[in-house]
Design a protein around this motif. Structure first.
Motif, PDB file in Angstrom:
ATOM      1  N   PHE B 177     -10.243  55.537  30.931  1.00 35.41           N
ATOM      2  CA  PHE B 177     -10.121  54.253  31.529  1.00 35.41           C
ATOM      3  C   PHE B 177      -9.392  52.572  30.520  1.00 35.41           C
ATOM      4  N   GLU B 178      -8.312  52.444  31.075  1.00 33.52           N
ATOM      5  CA  GLU B 178      -7.918  51.506  29.884  1.00 33.52           C
ATOM      6  C   GLU B 178      -8.308  49.825  30.458  1.00 33.52           C
ATOM      7  N   GLY B 179      -9.159  49.163  31.584  1.00 31.59           N
ATOM      8  CA  GLY B 179      -9.227  48.708  32.325  1.00 31.59           C
ATOM      9  C   GLY B 179     -11.095  48.203  31.030  1.00 31.59           C
ATOM     10  N   GLU B 180     -11.282  47.202  30.971  1.00 30.87           N
ATOM     11  CA  GLU B 180     -12.957  46.533  30.599  1.00 30.87           C
ATOM     12  C   GLU B 180     -13.938  46.901  30.925  1.00 30.87           C
ATOM     13  N   PRO B 181     -14.553  47.991  30.153  1.00 28.90           N
ATOM     14  CA  PRO B 181     -15.891  48.582  31.063  1.00 28.90           C
ATOM     15  C   PRO B 181     -16.569  47.559  31.584  1.00 28.90           C
ATOM     16  N   GLY B 182     -17.345  47.692  32.720  1.00 23.40           N
ATOM     17  CA  GLY B 182     -18.350  46.453  33.431  1.00 23.40           C
ATOM     18  C   GLY B 182     -17.347  44.996  33.661  1.00 23.40           C
ATOM     19  N   ALA B 183     -16.070  44.681  33.707  1.00 20.33           N
ATOM     20  CA  ALA B 183     -15.508  43.441  34.269  1.00 20.33           C
ATOM     21  C   ALA B 183     -15.776  43.438  35.192  1.00 20.33           C
TER      22      ALA B 183
END
Lengths: 349, 343
Positions: B177-183
């Motif tokens: 997962f490339e996004g920021e977790p929890g964003a």
């Protein structure tokens, strides 16, 4: 819950309504023991005051219970006639819609076909208050985006989503079938099928008959807004070779639409300005009366109930203020005088 | 006797001190307040959420029950979303997207749940597996893109899926997962029963034609490098049979909610997880998981004022009889009876 044109918001409170009979059996006034009821002479005004105060108690409790249940006068929907139409929009969401009219990926200030239609359609929706809209999208499969509705904000939210990355192919036939199914068959008013695409596809002969039947039954005005990419064949171009639906799907879709026997116009737009002109023309053409229902807001009757309860309470408060005792009075007043002000004396005794 | 003397004869001061007068006067004040006090502004908590509904084939599995009949996962999920829209406070906004293949497809941007209730409810009711444009079901890819889409819309995410990846993930590894977790906050809703059920199969006219058999579906992902245990498989050949010679066997043609996979995805993306037990109860986990959004609301103070006034009036009316009852229970001495009592 409604009875006739009256209703209450929370009917559960009405279970407390029998409590309004309580003042008939219980008195809220001071109890005084007297050795014999006969000690007080029969007195007509006292009896009337007693009845009045009992009634005030009934009104106070009944009014409060009714007020708590939230009474209202139901507002019946009124049908009026306005200018507008049932407009079912069928929007192509195939991948090519995200390219510009020049067939390129949009860069800088360039606008994709989808973005241009999004901008122009958003202005179209809500320009007239009484239009009904439905939105259907299609690529490989048709997708019901928004059923026929007069909520223009919701329709604009659906239009706002049409310039997102599209899907694969252009499967016109099933899209048309779903867009037709969005019309309410029983309602009157003119029906408009607005078909926005940048390409066409062969309509399966098996589906053609079903589509013909649906068009004949609903008889919508059909507008095809063909967003033509530069260099691609026009609706009216005859192919150089064999003239088959496979070779010139646009031309043959146009021919199919012409053969339907419904009012039909095709607009070929090669740029955002042409799209705007076409939409303006469609809006000008569709000036038919449409019946629409306008809900009259319900009238809140809670205030009346509170006012009634307040009146009853006011009498009870006065009575409580005017209470006096039969024998506690000072020497300057006589019992007979006070009796009038303590009307429940006989019962209380 | 003049009016003045009557008034003078009243024990006004004593009456004013009397409990019953005070209670009735307070009730009157409350009723007058109910008539004049306007509704009070309050701040309530709403949500803004992008609902992404998995419409892939495994969502047709009928492992729920509604009214004593089997109900498909998609039907149950739709019913749950329609209930959710009813339960959310006015001012909450909901956007809707479909998921199949590997990406979510946005049907409409956020709409307000009360003003646009009818079209929103109609759009949810119209969700159908036939809207799917491709048959694959790459849940993790779809979820990651749905997170991006929710971030773009500025909403939270409600991802409704059974978690069955088709084709299966290579060696069961969750993609990065490339996004920021929890964003992006939100909820993954696992749909389906825990036991395996057959997946209905449909012909090209959309009619049901039985169930998928073991050989109908891909049981193992044989793209990319072979798994670590490949060398121990029967008939293994590094060039000609890197995955072994035997056909893959498994239970990919049957479906249950892949809760482990969905929970793993929830951990990776920083979302919460909840299992859908029936067509209801989605609002609570969503409101807990979602970003609370303050909504201007108004509260009507009249019911509270009216209820208090009613209680006071009833209290005044019932005080006498109740006291009388109590007196009857406690025996009184004869001396008391001979005297006039003032209550």
């Amino acid at each position: 819950m409604t009875v006739g044109s009256l209703g209450v918001a929370s009917p559960a409170w009405l279970w407390l309504l029998p409590l309004a009979l309580l003042p008939l059996v219980a008195t809220g006034r001071r109890r005084v023991r007297v050795p014999a009821v006969a000690a007080a002479p029969a007195d007509a005004p006292s009896r009337w005051i007693a009845r009045l105060l009992r009634g005030a108690g009934v009104v106070a409790i009944g009014g409060l219970v009714v007020a708590l249940s939230g009474p209202y006068g139901a507002g019946a929907p009124v049908t009026r006639i306005g200018i507008g139409a049932q407009i079912s929009m069928l929007i192509d969401r195939s991948g090519s819609m995200n390219e510009t009219f020049a067939g390129r990926q949009p860069s800088g200030a360039e606008e994709s076909k989808a973005a241009a239609s999004r901008r122009l359609l958003a202005d179209f929706v809500g320009a007239r208050a009484h239009d009904l809209f439905a939105v259907t999208a299609f690529s490989t499969a048709p997708m019901l985006v928004m059923p026929m509705t007069d909520r223009h904000a919701a329709v604009r939210a659906a239009i706002a989503a049409i310039d997102r990355p599209g899907l694969d192919y252009t499967n016109v036939a099933r899209g048309l079938a779903m867009a037709l199914s969005q019309f309410a068959p029983e309602s009157s008013g003119s029906r408009v099928l607005l078909f926005i695409s940048d390409g066409a596809a062969v309509i399966d002969p098996r589906v053609q008959d079903a589509l013909r039947a649906a068009f004949a039954k609903l008889h919508p005005n059909l507008y095809w807004l063909f967003l033509r990419t530069k260099g691609s064949p026009s609706i009216h171009d005859r192919p150089a070779g064999e003239d088959t639906p496979q070779a010139a799907p646009e031309r043959h879709l146009d021919l199919f639409f012409k053969s339907l026997g419904v009012p039909y116009r095709a607009f070929e737009a090669e740029g955002p300005q042409a799209v705007a002109d076409a939409i303006a023309q469609i809006a000008a053409l569709e000036r038919n009366p449409i019946p629409y229902t306008e809900p009259r807001p319900r009238r809140d009757l809670t205030g009346f109930a509170y006012a009634l309860a307040g009146l009853g309470l006011f009498l009870l408060v006065l009575a409580a203020l005017a209470e006096s005792d039969l024998f506690a009075g000072s020497a300057r007043s006589r019992a007979s005088r006070e009796q009038r002000l303590d009307p429940d004396l006989r019962r209380a005794a | 006797m003049s009016r003045q003397t009557v008034l003078q004869s009243l024990p006004l001061a004593r009456n004013l001190r009397g409990r019953r007068f005070q209670a009735l006067a307070l009730a009157l004040v409350l009723v007058i307040a109910a008539l004049v006090v306007p509704s009070l502004p309050v701040t309530r908590t709403g949500v803004a959420v992008l609902a992404v509904v998995d419409i892939t084939g495994s969502m047709n599995v009928r492992d729920y029950a509604a009214d004593g009949r089997p109900a498909s996962r998609l039907e149950t999920a739709k019913a749950a979303l329609r209930r959710l829209v009813t339960d959310l406070p006015c001012g909450s906004r909901v956007a809707l997207a479909l998921f199949t293949e590997r990406k979510p497809f946005l049907l409409f941007e956020p709409v307000e749940v009360c003003a646009a209730f009818a079209p929103l409810d109609g759009a949810l009711a119209a969700l159908d597996w036939r809207m799917a444009w491709e048959g694959d079901s790459r849940i993790s890819a779809g979820l990651y893109r749905a997170v991006e889409m929710a971030a773009g819309l500025g909403t939270d995410l409600l991802f409704v899926s059974d978690g069955q990846e088709t084709p299966p993930l290579p060696a069961g590894q969750v993609p990065h997962f490339e996004g920021e977790p929890g964003a992006v906050r939100g909820l993954i809703v696992g749909v389906g029963a825990y036991g395996l059920s057959p997946i209905p199969k449909f012909d090209d006219r959309g009619r049901e034609s039985g169930f998928y058999a073991e050989t109908d579906v891909q049981q193992e992902n044989r793209f990319g490098p072979p798994p670590a245990d490949a060398e121990s498989r029967a008939g293994y050949n590094p060039r000609n049979a890197p995955f072994g010679a035997a056909a893959a066997q498994g239970s990919e043609h049957l479906s249950s909610v892949r809760e482990g996979h969905l929970k793993q995805l929830a951990t990776v993306t920083g979302l919460a997880y909840a299992h859908l037990d029936g067509p209801g109860g989605l609002d609570r986990p969503l409101i807990v998981a979602a970003t609370p959004r303050p909504l201007p609301g108004r509260i009507d103070p009249r019911p509270a004022l009216g209820a208090l006034a009613l209680a006071l009036v009833l209290g005044v009316l019932l005080a006498g009889p109740l006291r009388g009852l109590a007196r009857r229970i406690t025996p009184l001495t004869p001396t008391h009876r001979l005297r006039f009592r003032k209550a």
